[in-house]
Write an enzyme that holds these catalytic residues in place. Structure first.
Site, short mmCIF file in Angstrom:
data_model
loop_
_atom_site.label_atom_id
_atom_site.label_comp_id
_atom_site.label_asym_id
_atom_site.label_seq_id
_atom_site.Cartn_x
_atom_site.Cartn_y
_atom_site.Cartn_z
N HIS A 120 3.70 -39.66 1.72
CA HIS A 120 2.90 -39.11 0.62
C HIS A 120 3.51 -39.38 -0.75
O HIS A 120 3.19 -38.69 -1.71
CB HIS A 120 2.69 -37.60 0.83
N CYS A 128 1.06 -46.66 -12.63
CA CYS A 128 -0.05 -46.95 -13.51
C CYS A 128 -1.38 -46.79 -12.76
O CYS A 128 -1.50 -47.23 -11.61
CB CYS A 128 0.10 -48.37 -14.04
N GLY A 187 8.96 -28.45 10.43
CA GLY A 187 8.49 -27.84 9.19
C GLY A 187 7.19 -28.38 8.65
O GLY A 187 7.02 -28.49 7.44
N THR A 188 6.27 -28.70 9.55
CA THR A 188 4.94 -29.12 9.09
C THR A 188 3.87 -28.29 9.79
O THR A 188 4.01 -27.97 10.98
CB THR A 188 4.69 -30.63 9.30
N SER A 189 2.81 -27.99 9.03
CA SER A 189 1.71 -27.21 9.61
C SER A 189 0.85 -28.08 10.52
O SER A 189 -0.01 -27.57 11.23
CB SER A 189 0.85 -26.61 8.50
N GLU A 215 6.60 -20.71 12.79
CA GLU A 215 5.25 -20.32 13.22
C GLU A 215 4.69 -21.34 14.20
O GLU A 215 5.07 -22.51 14.15
CB GLU A 215 4.29 -20.29 12.01
C1 BJW Z 1 9.23 -23.92 8.10
C2 BJW Z 1 10.15 -23.19 7.35
C3 BJW Z 1 11.51 -23.39 7.67
C4 BJW Z 1 8.21 -22.66 6.63
N1 BJW Z 1 11.87 -24.27 8.66
N2 BJW Z 1 9.60 -24.75 9.07
C5 BJW Z 1 -8.71 -36.64 10.16
C6 BJW Z 1 -9.29 -35.42 10.39
C7 BJW Z 1 -9.62 -34.56 9.33
C8 BJW Z 1 -9.35 -34.93 8.01
C9 BJW Z 1 -8.77 -36.13 7.78
C10 BJW Z 1 -8.47 -36.99 8.84
N3 BJW Z 1 -7.89 -38.09 8.32
C11 BJW Z 1 -7.81 -37.95 6.98
C12 BJW Z 1 -8.37 -36.78 6.62
C13 BJW Z 1 -8.49 -36.25 5.23
C14 BJW Z 1 -7.22 -35.62 4.72
C15 BJW Z 1 -6.82 -34.48 5.65
O1 BJW Z 1 -5.94 -34.60 6.48
N4 BJW Z 1 -7.46 -33.34 5.52
C16 BJW Z 1 -7.20 -32.19 6.39
C17 BJW Z 1 -6.37 -31.14 5.62
C18 BJW Z 1 -8.51 -31.62 6.85
N5 BJW Z 1 -6.18 -36.62 4.58
C19 BJW Z 1 -6.08 -37.39 3.51
O2 BJW Z 1 -6.86 -37.32 2.58
C20 BJW Z 1 -4.94 -38.40 3.51
N6 BJW Z 1 -5.47 -39.68 3.21
C21 BJW Z 1 -6.13 -40.42 4.10
O3 BJW Z 1 -6.30 -40.05 5.24
O4 BJW Z 1 -6.55 -41.64 3.61
C22 BJW Z 1 -7.54 -42.34 4.33
C23 BJW Z 1 -8.84 -41.78 3.83
C24 BJW Z 1 -9.15 -41.92 2.50
C25 BJW Z 1 -10.35 -41.42 2.04
C26 BJW Z 1 -11.21 -40.74 2.92
C27 BJW Z 1 -10.85 -40.57 4.25
C28 BJW Z 1 -9.65 -41.11 4.72
C29 BJW Z 1 -3.97 -38.10 2.38
C30 BJW Z 1 -3.26 -36.82 2.59
C31 BJW Z 1 -2.39 -36.54 1.37
C32 BJW Z 1 -1.75 -35.18 1.42
N7 BJW Z 1 -1.24 -34.85 0.15
C33 BJW Z 1 -0.50 -33.61 -0.01
C34 BJW Z 1 -0.21 -33.41 -1.50
C35 BJW Z 1 0.90 -34.37 -2.01
C36 BJW Z 1 1.11 -34.20 -3.46
C37 BJW Z 1 1.57 -32.82 -3.84
O5 BJW Z 1 2.67 -32.41 -3.46
O6 BJW Z 1 0.83 -32.15 -4.56
O7 BJW Z 1 0.69 -33.66 0.75
S1 BJW Z 1 -1.35 -32.20 0.66
C38 BJW Z 1 0.07 -31.38 1.22
O8 BJW Z 1 -0.04 -31.25 2.66
C39 BJW Z 1 1.25 -32.35 0.95
C40 BJW Z 1 1.98 -32.29 2.26
O9 BJW Z 1 2.77 -33.46 2.42
C41 BJW Z 1 0.88 -32.15 3.27
C42 BJW Z 1 1.34 -31.59 4.58
O10 BJW Z 1 1.81 -30.29 4.44
P1 BJW Z 1 3.08 -29.84 5.27
O11 BJW Z 1 4.24 -30.65 4.91
O12 BJW Z 1 2.73 -29.74 6.69
O13 BJW Z 1 3.37 -28.39 4.63
P2 BJW Z 1 2.61 -27.01 4.88
O14 BJW Z 1 2.88 -26.18 3.70
O15 BJW Z 1 1.21 -27.21 5.29
O16 BJW Z 1 3.35 -26.39 6.14
C43 BJW Z 1 4.69 -25.95 6.05
C44 BJW Z 1 5.14 -25.57 7.44
O17 BJW Z 1 6.53 -25.29 7.37
C45 BJW Z 1 4.45 -24.32 8.01
O18 BJW Z 1 4.03 -24.60 9.34
C46 BJW Z 1 5.56 -23.27 8.01
O19 BJW Z 1 5.47 -22.36 9.10
C47 BJW Z 1 6.78 -24.13 8.14
N8 BJW Z 1 8.05 -23.56 7.61
N9 BJW Z 1 9.54 -22.42 6.45
C48 BJW Z 1 10.92 -24.90 9.31
N10 BJW Z 1 12.54 -22.72 6.99
ZN ZN Z 2 -0.18 -50.76 -15.91
#
Ligand code: BJW
Ligand code: ZN
Length: 240
Positions: A120, A128, A187-189, A215
């Site tokens: 990501h 740009c 550590g991912t949901s 969780e």
């Molecule tokens: C602990 C802890 C401790 C707490 N120890 N653990 C298939 C099905 C459905 C939808 C889609 C699909 N394919 C694609 C999609 C669309 C979309 C998507 O997935 N949507 C779903 C949410 C429904 N995906 C996209 O859009 C992706 N692009 C893509 O697929 O391109 C092709 C395409 C293009 C156009 C149309 C269609 C397809 C891009 C995804 C980009 C995600 N971006 C973000 C933001 C980054 C910038 C920013 O920081 O602002 O990335 S969203 C956010 O979520 C961030 C993270 O990397 C990402 C994942 O979150 P993560 O890391 O899992 O964190 P949390 O907070 O969710 O969970 C934390 C966990 O830690 C929890 O479980 C806690 O319990 C745990 N925890 N303390 C260990 N101490």
């Molecule tokens: Zn440029």
């Protein structure tokens, strides 16, 4: 001790290991997660999936920068935690080790991990909106006002909802997942795709899949073993 005898044995003998991390691995460093604990991150009344979206870059790029500059501000002072350091030690332990992260904070690299596959992007870069030229946006630096190559607007070099991942990054991670013997999901949901598909790929290839999370997640049921707790407490147990 939560770690099973089976996992100890596999950890001792594995040659190809894949680790997928998410925001939870940085939680103990003080980086807020997006989800988990029943909460969702909100910025100025907007849920993060609204402000961190391709649509918002089109509609209100200054607001997107405000959100990212705020996060750059507090992330500048943040240090890796024992989970990042333990994962960094693993790169020398296995014949083939692949670290894939969804995090944009650069903390794995700060802890010493090399060759991190960032699905990501990275908050410490801007790019740009027109020519995609990449600009250093590290802490302590003033963010460039415009592209140094073509003068157009810059945006954070991160992957927002609805955007494509960096070319080749997921493909590489998927290849490694399809070949691995042991896969840690830390550590991912497990809600955001395509990243959340990697453990499924590993499982289909007969790897032993281990989740580390306080969780349960939608991935828990496919995992062979679930270590319930904080990554910073659990991962260092592997070095003991
Ligand atoms: C602990 C802890 C401790 C707490 N120890 N653990 C298939 C099905 C459905 C939808 C889609 C699909 N394919 C694609 C999609 C669309 C979309 C998507 O997935 N949507 C779903 C949410 C429904 N995906 C996209 O859009 C992706 N692009 C893509 O697929 O391109 C092709 C395409 C293009 C156009 C149309 C269609 C397809 C891009 C995804 C980009 C995600 N971006 C973000 C933001 C980054 C910038 C920013 O920081 O602002 O990335 S969203 C956010 O979520 C961030 C993270 O990397 C990402 C994942 O979150 P993560 O890391 O899992 O964190 P949390 O907070 O969710 O969970 C934390 C966990 O830690 C929890 O479980 C806690 O319990 C745990 N925890 N303390 C260990 N101490
Ligand atoms: Zn440029």
């Amino acid at each position: 001790m939560q770690i099973s005898g089976e996992l100890w044995r596999r950890f001792a003998h594995a040659r190809r290991v894949v680790v997928l991390t998410g925001a939870g691995v940085s939680a103990e460093s003080g980086v807020p997660t997006f989800r988990g604990g029943g909460n969702t991150t909100v910025w100025k009344g907007m849920p993060f999936d609204v402000i961190s979206s391709a649509a918002m870059v089109e509609r209100d790029l200054p607001a997107v920068w405000e959100w990212f500059d705020y996060r750059r501000g507090f992330m500048a002072a943040i240090e890796p935690n024992p989970a990042h350091y333990e994962i960094a030690r693993w790169q020398n332990r296995f014949a083939e080790f692949t670290l894939v992260t969804q995090n944009i904070d650069g903390l794995h690299q700060k802890a010493g991990s090399r060759d991190v596959t960032e699905l990501h992007g990275n908050i410490w870069r801007a790019r740009c909106t027109v020519c995609r030229f990449s600009h250093d946006n590290s802490s302590g630096m003033k963010r460039p006002d415009a592209c140094l190559e073509c003068g157009n607007f810059l945006r954070p070099d991160v992957v927002l909802f609805g955007e494509m991942l960096p070319p080749g990054a997921f493909e590489f991670a998927a290849e490694r997942a399809a070949e691995c013997e042991l896969c840690f999901v830390i550590g991912t949901s497990g809600l955001v795709y395509p990243a959340a598909g990697l453990p499924e790929i590993a499982k289909a290839a007969d790897a032993y899949v281990v989740e580390v999370n306080p969780e349960r997640t939608p991935l828990s049921d496919l995992c062979d073993e679930v270590l319930t707790g904080n990554a910073g407490d659990l991962l260092p147990l592997f070095s003991k």
